[in-house]
Design an enzyme around this catalytic site. Structure first.
Site, short mmCIF file in Angstrom:
data_model
loop_
_atom_site.label_atom_id
_atom_site.label_comp_id
_atom_site.label_asym_id
_atom_site.label_seq_id
_atom_site.Cartn_x
_atom_site.Cartn_y
_atom_site.Cartn_z
N GLY A 45 14.53 44.14 -33.96
CA GLY A 45 14.83 45.36 -34.69
C GLY A 45 14.98 46.53 -33.74
O GLY A 45 14.51 46.48 -32.59
N GLN A 50 14.54 55.05 -31.30
CA GLN A 50 14.53 54.36 -30.01
C GLN A 50 15.78 54.58 -29.18
O GLN A 50 15.83 54.25 -28.01
CB GLN A 50 14.32 52.85 -30.23
CG GLN A 50 12.94 52.53 -30.76
CD GLN A 50 12.78 51.06 -31.00
OE1 GLN A 50 13.20 50.54 -32.03
NE2 GLN A 50 12.18 50.36 -30.05
N CYS A 107 7.96 45.35 -28.62
CA CYS A 107 8.77 46.50 -29.01
C CYS A 107 9.70 46.82 -27.84
O CYS A 107 9.25 46.85 -26.69
CB CYS A 107 7.88 47.69 -29.32
SG CYS A 107 8.79 49.18 -29.75
N LEU A 108 10.98 47.05 -28.13
CA LEU A 108 11.94 47.30 -27.05
C LEU A 108 11.62 48.59 -26.28
O LEU A 108 12.06 48.76 -25.15
CB LEU A 108 13.37 47.38 -27.61
CG LEU A 108 13.92 46.06 -28.16
CD1 LEU A 108 15.30 46.27 -28.77
CD2 LEU A 108 13.98 44.98 -27.09
N HIS A 149 7.39 47.28 -38.85
CA HIS A 149 7.44 47.84 -37.49
C HIS A 149 8.53 48.92 -37.40
O HIS A 149 8.30 50.02 -36.89
CB HIS A 149 7.70 46.70 -36.49
CG HIS A 149 7.77 47.11 -35.06
ND1 HIS A 149 6.84 46.71 -34.12
CD2 HIS A 149 8.66 47.88 -34.39
CE1 HIS A 149 7.17 47.23 -32.94
NE2 HIS A 149 8.27 47.94 -33.07
N GLU A 150 9.72 48.60 -37.94
CA GLU A 150 10.83 49.55 -37.87
C GLU A 150 10.61 50.74 -38.81
O GLU A 150 10.91 51.88 -38.45
CB GLU A 150 12.17 48.86 -38.22
CG GLU A 150 12.53 47.70 -37.30
CD GLU A 150 12.39 48.01 -35.82
OE1 GLU A 150 12.68 49.15 -35.41
OE2 GLU A 150 11.96 47.13 -35.06
N HIS A 153 8.53 53.18 -37.05
CA HIS A 153 9.30 53.96 -36.07
C HIS A 153 9.93 55.19 -36.73
O HIS A 153 9.96 56.27 -36.14
CB HIS A 153 10.43 53.12 -35.46
CG HIS A 153 10.04 52.35 -34.23
ND1 HIS A 153 9.55 52.95 -33.10
CD2 HIS A 153 10.12 51.03 -33.94
CE1 HIS A 153 9.33 52.02 -32.18
NE2 HIS A 153 9.66 50.85 -32.66
ZN ZN Z 1 9.52 48.99 -31.81
#
Ligand code: ZN
Length: 183
Positions: A45, A50, A107-108, A149-150, A153
């Site tokens: 995701g 991000q 997480c990216l 998770h998203e 964010h």
């Molecule tokens: Zn993340």
């Protein structure tokens, strides 16, 4: 176009996303670039925060993880989640259902860091797609985890905020390194 993914320490990650009232060319292009960026980074995701754009928008692809399957229901009927991937969701609302389970997450924006995060195992999602049509589904497994998770964010909340203090202690060194190298 591949976008730059900001890392832990960048202020955009703590910004709450603005609601999207209208999908224009800019939003369309952003969503398309986010899909490309997520795929290029092998991510499950990616939230607009991000890539430095605090908006209520995330993309997600929970397909192709045989060890971390997903389940999905639309209108109470179970559907094949793979048919709905990748997803582009706008202005999501979340209802958390089910027991809390701890599973490994990455997480990216936190390269090299993965740890257990407790989250409810099932969620109900209400959102809009790029056509501003209402989308509603329930999910469990990896999809439920990724959606939460998203969604976090988009509120400026990060997975480290959900970790147990003990888990956080174990990754403290890695976090410090990321923060000093930041942006
Ligand atoms: Zn993340």
């Amino acid at each position: 176009m591949i976008l730059e993914i900001v890392r832990y320490g960048h202020p955009a990650l703590r910004a709450r996303g603005r609601k999207i009232g209208k999908v224009d060319e800019r939003i369309r292009k952003l969503a398309e670039d986010m899909l490309e960026t997520m795929s290029d980074a092998d991510g499950v995701g990616l939230a607009a925060q991000q890539v430095g754009a605090p908006l209520q928008l995330f993309v997600l692809d929970a397909a192709g993880f045989p060890d971390r399957p997903s389940q999905m229901w639309i209108g109470g009927r179970e559907v094949d989640p793979e048919e709905y991937m990748p997803m582009i969701l706008l202005n999501p609302e979340l209802e958390k259902l089910g027991e809390v389970e701890a599973e490994i997450e990455g997480c990216l924006s936190f390269p090299g860091i993965s740890a257990e995060v407790p989250r409810p195992a099932r969620v109900r999602v209400r959102a809009q797609n790029l056509e501003m049509e209402g989308v509603e589904f329930e999910a469990s497994g990896l999809l439920a985890r990724a959606v939460q998770h998203e969604f976090d964010h988009l509120q400026g909340v990060l997975f480290i905020d959900r970790m147990e203090p003990e888990t956080l202690g174990e990754i403290q060194g890695g976090l410090r390194k990321l923060q000093t190298a930041a942006n």
